[in-house]
Motif scaffolding. Structure first.
Motif, PDB file in Angstrom:
ATOM      1  N   UNK A  40      -1.380  11.976  -4.334  1.00 24.82           N
ATOM      2  CA  UNK A  40      -2.662  12.134  -3.809  1.00 24.82           C
ATOM      3  C   UNK A  40      -3.627  12.165  -4.755  1.00 24.82           C
ATOM      4  N   UNK A  41      -3.932  11.269  -5.678  1.00 20.71           N
ATOM      5  CA  UNK A  41      -5.122  11.125  -6.548  1.00 20.71           C
ATOM      6  C   UNK A  41      -5.460  10.017  -6.681  1.00 20.71           C
ATOM      7  N   UNK A  42      -6.426   9.677  -7.651  1.00 21.27           N
ATOM      8  CA  UNK A  42      -7.236   8.362  -7.758  1.00 21.27           C
ATOM      9  C   UNK A  42      -6.529   7.235  -8.186  1.00 21.27           C
ATOM     10  N   UNK A  43      -5.151   7.835  -8.906  1.00 20.64           N
ATOM     11  CA  UNK A  43      -4.237   6.828  -9.568  1.00 20.64           C
ATOM     12  C   UNK A  43      -3.428   6.043  -8.609  1.00 20.64           C
ATOM     13  N   UNK A  44      -3.735   6.103  -7.092  1.00 23.09           N
ATOM     14  CA  UNK A  44      -3.002   5.339  -6.181  1.00 23.09           C
ATOM     15  C   UNK A  44      -2.645   3.821  -6.530  1.00 23.09           C
ATOM     16  N   UNK A  45      -3.602   3.071  -7.054  1.00 24.36           N
ATOM     17  CA  UNK A  45      -3.645   1.629  -7.143  1.00 24.36           C
ATOM     18  C   UNK A  45      -2.580   1.526  -8.409  1.00 24.36           C
ATOM     19  N   UNK A  46      -2.805   2.348  -9.281  1.00 21.09           N
ATOM     20  CA  UNK A  46      -2.085   2.060 -10.624  1.00 21.09           C
ATOM     21  C   UNK A  46      -0.524   2.392 -10.403  1.00 21.09           C
ATOM     22  N   UNK A  47      -0.298   3.590  -9.662  1.00 27.26           N
ATOM     23  CA  UNK A  47       1.115   3.773  -9.370  1.00 27.26           C
ATOM     24  C   UNK A  47       1.514   2.900  -8.449  1.00 27.26           C
ATOM     25  N   UNK A  48       0.945   2.508  -7.425  1.00 28.84           N
ATOM     26  CA  UNK A  48       1.585   1.533  -6.191  1.00 28.84           C
ATOM     27  C   UNK A  48       1.837   0.178  -7.255  1.00 28.84           C
ATOM     28  N   UNK A  49       0.991  -0.304  -8.030  1.00 27.68           N
ATOM     29  CA  UNK A  49       1.343  -1.485  -8.692  1.00 27.68           C
ATOM     30  C   UNK A  49       2.475  -1.365  -9.678  1.00 27.68           C
ATOM     31  N   UNK A  50       2.751  -0.210 -10.180  1.00 28.85           N
ATOM     32  CA  UNK A  50       3.920   0.172 -11.100  1.00 28.85           C
ATOM     33  C   UNK A  50       4.850   0.000 -10.195  1.00 28.85           C
ATOM     34  N   UNK A  51       4.860   0.449  -8.917  1.00 23.19           N
ATOM     35  CA  UNK A  51       6.199   0.635  -7.983  1.00 23.19           C
ATOM     36  C   UNK A  51       6.484  -0.779  -7.629  1.00 23.19           C
ATOM     37  N   UNK A  52       5.792  -1.639  -7.464  1.00 20.47           N
ATOM     38  CA  UNK A  52       5.715  -2.933  -6.938  1.00 20.47           C
ATOM     39  C   UNK A  52       6.493  -3.795  -8.025  1.00 20.47           C
ATOM     40  N   UNK A  53       6.076  -3.492  -9.183  1.00 16.14           N
ATOM     41  CA  UNK A  53       6.597  -4.104 -10.586  1.00 16.14           C
ATOM     42  C   UNK A  53       8.026  -3.574 -10.794  1.00 16.14           C
ATOM     43  N   UNK A  54       8.213  -2.385 -10.557  1.00 13.61           N
ATOM     44  CA  UNK A  54       9.565  -2.072 -10.586  1.00 13.61           C
ATOM     45  C   UNK A  54      10.507  -2.655  -9.429  1.00 13.61           C
ATOM     46  N   UNK A  55       9.980  -2.850  -8.189  1.00 15.99           N
ATOM     47  CA  UNK A  55      10.822  -3.419  -7.295  1.00 15.99           C
ATOM     48  C   UNK A  55      11.103  -4.865  -7.892  1.00 15.99           C
ATOM     49  N   UNK A  56      10.453  -5.474  -8.473  1.00 16.43           N
ATOM     50  CA  UNK A  56      10.537  -6.887  -8.875  1.00 16.43           C
ATOM     51  C   UNK A  56      11.692  -6.841  -9.815  1.00 16.43           C
ATOM     52  N   UNK A  57      11.541  -6.007 -10.730  1.00 11.54           N
ATOM     53  CA  UNK A  57      12.543  -6.091 -11.780  1.00 11.54           C
ATOM     54  C   UNK A  57      13.743  -5.730 -11.440  1.00 11.54           C
ATOM     55  N   UNK A  58      13.985  -4.629 -10.470  1.00 14.86           N
ATOM     56  CA  UNK A  58      15.461  -4.483  -9.929  1.00 14.86           C
ATOM     57  C   UNK A  58      15.935  -5.563  -8.909  1.00 14.86           C
TER      58      UNK A  58
END
Ligand SMILES: C[S@@+](CC[C@H](N)C(=O)[O-])C[C@H]1O[C@@H](n2cnc3c(N)ncnc32)[C@H](O)[C@@H]1O
Length: 227
Positions: A40-58
Motif C-alpha cells: 500500500x505504498x508509493x512503491x507500487x510500480x517498482x514492486x509490480x515490475x519486480x513481480x512481472x520479471x519474476x514471473x518471466x524468470x520462472x
C-alpha cells in the motif's frame, strides 16, 4: 470511492497524488486482487515490475541466484526474497552508509552531494524482515571488494546504491554473471538527486552495447535484460 472523488473533486485529488506520489487506496485495493507482494505504498510500480520479471524468470526456467546491491533497511530486498522463494539472495551493503571513496567521485563530477545518511541500519534488522531468511547471503562492506570470490550466476539483480562508482561497477559485475533471460533493475535512473546513476548506465550501455528501458516508478528505475 466515487463519493470521495465527487466530494474532493479531481483537481484536489490530482494535487494530493502529486504531493505524495500515491495511488488512492480504493484503486490500490482493486489493483492488488490476488497479488501476494502487494504494498500500500508509493512503491507500487517498482514492486509490480519486480513481480512481472519474476514471473518471466520462472515461466522460462531462467536459473541463477538473485541479489540486491544497496539494501539499506531491506525494504525492497524483503520483496525480492518473497518473489524468489527458492533462490539464494545476496545482500550487498556497507550497512554503514556511503563510502568516502564513492562520495569523492560524486563531488568531483557534481553528480550528487553524497550527503544522504544510510547508516541507521544493521544486518540483523534486515535479516529479521526476510520470510526466507535461510536463502540470504550477506556481503557486508565496500562493493566491489565484497563481491570477490563469487562464482554464482544471477537471474535478477536490483542495483540501488545511488552513486556513480558502485552503480557502474555493479553493472559490469552483474551483467557478466547474468543468465540469458535475466534482468537487472537499476533504481534512480531518472532521479535528479543522483545524476551519477544516469551517467553510469549510459556509459555502460554504450560500452557494452546493451539496451535498457526506463520505468515510471517513483525514482525512475531502468531495466536491462540479457538476451
Ligand atoms: C537508497 S539505499 C538502498 C535502499 C534499498 N534498496 C531500498 O529499496 O529500501 C542505498 C544503499 O547503498 C549502499 N551503498 C552505496 N554505495 C555502496 C558501496 N560502494 N558498497 C556497499 N554499499 C553501498 C548504502 O550504504 C545504502 O544503504
Amino acid at each position: 470511492m466515487a463519493n470521495v472523488v465527487l466530494r474532493l473533486g479531481y483537481r484536489t485529488i490530482k494535487q494530493i497524488l502529486k504531493k505524495f506520489n500515491q495511488i488512492p487506496c480504493g484503486v490500490m485495493m482493486f489493483l492488488s486482487k490476488d497479488r501476494p507482494n502487494f504494498v500500500f505504498e508509493y512503491e507500487y510500480i517498482r514492486v509490480s515490475s519486480l513481480e512481472l520479471m519474476a514471473n518471466e524468470i520462472y515461466d522460462k526456467n531462467i536459473g541463477g541466484s538473485v541479489a540486491e546491491l544497496g539494501v539499506y533497511r531491506g525494504d525492497f530486498a524483503k520483496i525480492i526474497n518473497v518473489a524468489f522463494p527458492d533462490r539464494k539472495l545476496y545482500l550487498f551493503d556497507t550497512f554503514e552508509g556511503f563510502d568516502k571513496r564513492d562520495i569523492n567521485v560524486e563531488l568531483k563530477n557534481n553528480y550528487s552531494t553524497g550527503k544522504q545518511d544510510f547508516s541507521k541500519t544493521n544486518v540483523e534488522l534486515v535479516l529479521n524482515k526476510m520470510k526466507n531468511r535461510q536463502n540470504c547471503i550477506v556481503r557486508k562492506g565496500f562493493f566491489p571488494e565484497t563481491a570477490e570470490g563469487i562464482g554464482d550466476t544471477f537471474s535478477f539483480v536490483s542495483i540501488d546504491c545511488d552513486l556513480y562508482e558502485p552503480m557502474k561497477k555493479g553493472l559490469y559485475f552483474f551483467y557478466e554473471r547474468l543468465n540469458n533471460g535475466g534482468y537487472i533493475m537499476l533504481h534512480d535512473y531518472n532521479n535528479k538527486g543522483y545524476n551519477g546513476v544516469k551517467a553510469a548506465l549510459r556509459e555502460f550501455s554504450k560500452e557494452k552495447k546493451v539496451p535498457y528501458f526506463p520505468v515510471c516508478d517513483v525514482c525512475g528505475s531502468a531495466v536491462i535484460m540479457k538476451l
